[in-house]
Design an enzyme around this catalytic site. Structure first.
Site: not given
Ligand SMILES: NC(=O)c1ccc[n+]([C@@H]2O[C@H](COP(=O)([O-])OP(=O)(O)OC[C@H]3O[C@@H](n4cnc5c(N)ncnc54)[C@H](OP(=O)(O)O)[C@@H]3O)[C@@H](O)[C@H]2O)c1
Length: 275
Positions: A150, A163
């Site tokens: 991130s 985080y």
């Molecule tokens: N969105 C942003 O602004 C942003 C910015 C920077 C970095 N990121 C990073 O991007 C990555 C993806 O996040 P996102 O933004 O796409 O969020 P998201 O839409 O909430 O997706 C998160 C994914 O992680 C899975 N997950 C969460 N806890 C889990 C667990 N205990 N076991 C297995 N799978 C799990 C969820 O699946 P289930 O709930 O089905 O398990 C979901 O598929 C993360 O690493 C996050 O830190 C996001």
């Protein structure tokens, strides 16, 4: 070569394991990989969503798919994923460590187990999966590993303290492994998105970067994969994020951490400070 041709050349016919493929950036990465002709192993906790995505991508792109529901907070999950794939003869040439979540609020107010689970999913599972799959890649002298970090990885972030620390860990791990594994022809890359359209804010309890424009998960995925294929060891997929990270190098650290604290300060803290 156009971007889509670059991705097809790199991924066509390869097996890619995508964690957190049930939503957001992980789903978008799976869609991009499928469009490039990769076969997919999709994992997350929500099995139905994975099945629906696998069926759709399998028929649209004529690729093979495997769905393995798993909770990456469970320390046994990485080994189970390995056993169900490499353990059964499927060569996983692309490992996408994307699953993760955040938490917004004062460190002392947050649920203790929630903070700890964040470390388990965002860091421990990434180490275990990478340690399990990397040796086979080095034997085959090919492979790609993406670790989704991130822009929060570039400075401490008050009220998202754990985080941001997990994401700094992810970024450091990826950049170090990129150096270690280059001699085997393996590319490791930290994808460092800024505010991106996904379910992240809902899960974390905040619409991260409320006043800023959100980038689409599709754009983040495409730019991240293209950067990894080109050998970039870290990718910030949007211009103002890259500029911000560059400028931070010339500013005293306390100015950066103080600005982050003010930006994320919750109303409860604002009220407490008025008294
Ligand atoms: N969105 C942003 O602004 C942003 C910015 C920077 C970095 N990121 C990073 O991007 C990555 C993806 O996040 P996102 O933004 O796409 O969020 P998201 O839409 O909430 O997706 C998160 C994914 O992680 C899975 N997950 C969460 N806890 C889990 C667990 N205990 N076991 C297995 N799978 C799990 C969820 O699946 P289930 O709930 O089905 O398990 C979901 O598929 C993360 O690493 C996050 O830190 C996001």
């Amino acid at each position: 070569m156009p971007g889509s041709a670059v991705l097809r050349k790199a991924f066509e016919g390869k097996w890619a394991l995508v964690t957190g493929a049930s939503a957001g950036i992980g789903e978008a990465l799976a869609i991009e990989l499928a469009a490039a002709g990769a076969n997919l192993i999709l994992t997350a906790r929500r099995a139905e969503r994975l099945e629906t995505l696998a069926r759709r991508l399998g028929s649209e792109h004529k690729i093979q798919t495997q769905v393995i529901p798993a909770d990456l907070a469970d320390p046994g999950a990485p080994q189970e994923l390995f056993d169900a794939t490499e353990g059964r003869g499927t060569a996983v040439d692309v490992l996408i460590n994307n699953a993760g979540f955040g938490y917004y609020g004062e460190f002392v107010a947050g649920d203790q187990s929630w903070q700890r689970t964040m470390v388990d999913v965002n860091c421990a599972a990434v180490v275990d999966l990478t340690r399990l799959f990397l040796p086979r890649m080095t034997e085959r002298k090919r492979g790609y590993i993406m670790i989704v970090a991130s822009t929060a990885a570039y400075q401490p972030v008050a009220y998202m303290a754990t985080y941001a620390a997990t994401k700094a860990f992810d970024r450091m791990l990826a950049e170090a492994l990129a150096e270690e594994t280059a001699r085997f022809g393996i590319r490791v890359s930290a994808l460092c998105p800024g505010p991106t359209e996904s379910e992240f804010g809902e899960v974390a309890g905040v619409r991260v970067g409320e006043s800023r424009k959100f980038q689409s998960a599709a754009a983040v995925a495409r730019i991240g994969l293209q950067g990894m294929v080109k050998g970039k060891t870290w990718v910030i997929p949007y211009g103002s994020g890259r500029a911000q990270v560059f400028m931070q190098r010339f500013v005293p650290r306390r100015m950066v951490t103080g600005a982050a604290e003010r930006m994320f300060r919750p109303d409860s803290v604002k009220e407490a400070l008025k008294k």
